[in-house]
Design an enzyme around this catalytic site. Structure first.
Site, mmCIF file in Angstrom:
data_model
loop_
_atom_site.group_PDB
_atom_site.id
_atom_site.type_symbol
_atom_site.label_atom_id
_atom_site.label_comp_id
_atom_site.label_asym_id
_atom_site.label_seq_id
_atom_site.Cartn_x
_atom_site.Cartn_y
_atom_site.Cartn_z
ATOM 1 N N LYS A 75 26.254 31.744 46.788
ATOM 2 C CA LYS A 75 27.554 31.103 47.032
ATOM 3 C C LYS A 75 27.908 31.113 48.510
ATOM 4 O O LYS A 75 28.287 30.100 49.058
ATOM 5 C CB LYS A 75 28.697 31.892 46.385
ATOM 6 C CG LYS A 75 28.791 31.932 44.932
ATOM 7 C CD LYS A 75 30.135 32.526 44.496
ATOM 8 C CE LYS A 75 30.445 33.949 44.927
ATOM 9 N NZ LYS A 75 29.586 35.006 44.477
ATOM 10 N N ARG A 85 38.692 35.271 41.304
ATOM 11 C CA ARG A 85 37.691 36.142 40.706
ATOM 12 C C ARG A 85 38.073 36.543 39.279
ATOM 13 O O ARG A 85 37.317 37.213 38.605
ATOM 14 C CB ARG A 85 37.664 37.379 41.559
ATOM 15 C CG ARG A 85 36.442 38.107 41.958
ATOM 16 C CD ARG A 85 35.188 37.439 42.217
ATOM 17 N NE ARG A 85 34.226 38.393 42.728
ATOM 18 C CZ ARG A 85 33.832 38.457 43.994
ATOM 19 N NH1 ARG A 85 34.281 37.608 44.879
ATOM 20 N NH2 ARG A 85 32.965 39.370 44.358
ATOM 21 N N ARG A 112 18.997 41.689 50.203
ATOM 22 C CA ARG A 112 20.075 41.487 51.164
ATOM 23 C C ARG A 112 20.458 42.791 51.865
ATOM 24 O O ARG A 112 20.815 42.786 53.037
ATOM 25 C CB ARG A 112 21.259 40.952 50.342
ATOM 26 C CG ARG A 112 22.359 40.331 51.045
ATOM 27 C CD ARG A 112 23.120 39.428 50.088
ATOM 28 N NE ARG A 112 23.894 40.189 49.106
ATOM 29 C CZ ARG A 112 24.824 39.645 48.331
ATOM 30 N NH1 ARG A 112 25.059 38.360 48.386
ATOM 31 N NH2 ARG A 112 25.493 40.378 47.480
ATOM 32 N N ARG A 170 23.050 44.866 51.686
ATOM 33 C CA ARG A 170 24.410 45.195 52.084
ATOM 34 C C ARG A 170 24.764 46.584 51.574
ATOM 35 O O ARG A 170 24.123 47.070 50.653
ATOM 36 C CB ARG A 170 25.350 44.170 51.421
ATOM 37 C CG ARG A 170 26.283 43.496 52.350
ATOM 38 C CD ARG A 170 26.853 42.255 51.724
ATOM 39 N NE ARG A 170 27.586 42.519 50.475
ATOM 40 C CZ ARG A 170 28.117 41.562 49.728
ATOM 41 N NH1 ARG A 170 27.988 40.308 50.081
ATOM 42 N NH2 ARG A 170 28.761 41.860 48.627
ATOM 43 N N ARG A 223 28.606 45.228 39.531
ATOM 44 C CA ARG A 223 29.169 43.940 39.982
ATOM 45 C C ARG A 223 28.830 42.824 39.005
ATOM 46 O O ARG A 223 29.637 41.935 38.757
ATOM 47 C CB ARG A 223 28.677 43.600 41.393
ATOM 48 C CG ARG A 223 29.221 44.615 42.371
ATOM 49 C CD ARG A 223 29.508 44.180 43.784
ATOM 50 N NE ARG A 223 28.749 43.135 44.383
ATOM 51 C CZ ARG A 223 27.670 43.331 45.136
ATOM 52 N NH1 ARG A 223 27.180 44.538 45.334
ATOM 53 N NH2 ARG A 223 27.082 42.311 45.694
#
Ligand code: AMP
Length: 184
Positions: free
Chosen positions: A14, A89, A128, A130, A141
């Site tokens: 996204k 969300r 990624r 993070r 998540r």
């Protein structure tokens, strides 16, 4: 004028796609995740309040997000259009956005959902790296996405505002699909 909402699970791409499209259209890419990560990095009161939730993979409370969105959409650059990434969300945020846009006399063009299989999402998030991308948080998540965010697919689908896009293609292919979907 382009006003778009990007839905989709964490790791679906996204943020990447929203940023590319926003640059092409020269409109702001508004990512609540980026805003919160900046606040956290700078140690602002918002960042301090949000930190624990983010590190656990939970949504931060609506009370921290709604004023932030109201302010951001009221800024000068957002009058030319916007792409919202990571907001709304949950259903109450979506209802808030409806009434806020009414107040601002703005309408959005559509909602894009990037669809990607779970195993690809997990692999992408692990790559990624993070700070909230460790395996436990990633799993949480995804759960939070399914419980709280996925109901928005029906919410916007019932209103015929939803575009489903296969996010499991090459980056350029996803961008090309998105560009076709929302012609200038
Ligand atoms: P993201 O970069 O969109 O994946 O967001 C990273 C984290 O920020 C999420 O796991 C949440 O903790 C928080 N967050 C971002 N956007 C929202 C939102 N609209 N409502 C609640 N929490 C959010």
């Amino acid at each position: 004028m382009t006003r778009l909402i990007f839905l989709g699970p964490p790791g679906a791409g996204k943020g990447t796609q929203a940023k590319i499209l926003a640059d092409i259209r020269q409109i702001p890419h508004i990512s609540t995740g980026d805003i919160l990560r900046n606040a956290k990095a700078q140690g602002t009161p918002l960042g301090q309040k949000a930190q624990g939730y983010m590190d656990r993979g939970e949504l931060v409370p609506d009370s921290l997000i709604l004023d932030l969105i109201r302010e951001r959409l009221g800024e000068a650059d957002a009058q030319a259009g916007w792409i919202l990434d990571g907001f709304p969300r949950n259903v109450s945020q979506a209802e808030f956005l409806d009434s806020l846009l009414q107040e601002l006399h703005q309408e959005f063009d559509g909602v894009v959902n990037l669809d990607v299989p779970d195993e690809v999402l997990v692999a992408r998030m692990l790559e990624r790296g993070r700070t909230d991308d460790n395996e436990t948080t990633i799993r949480r998540r995804l759960e939070v996405y399914r419980q709280q965010t996925a109901p928005l697919i029906k919410f916007y689908g019932d209103r015929h505002q939803l575009h489903l896009v296969d996010g499991n293609q090459l980056l350029d292919e996803v961008t090309a699909t998105l560009k076709q979907l929302v012609p200038v």
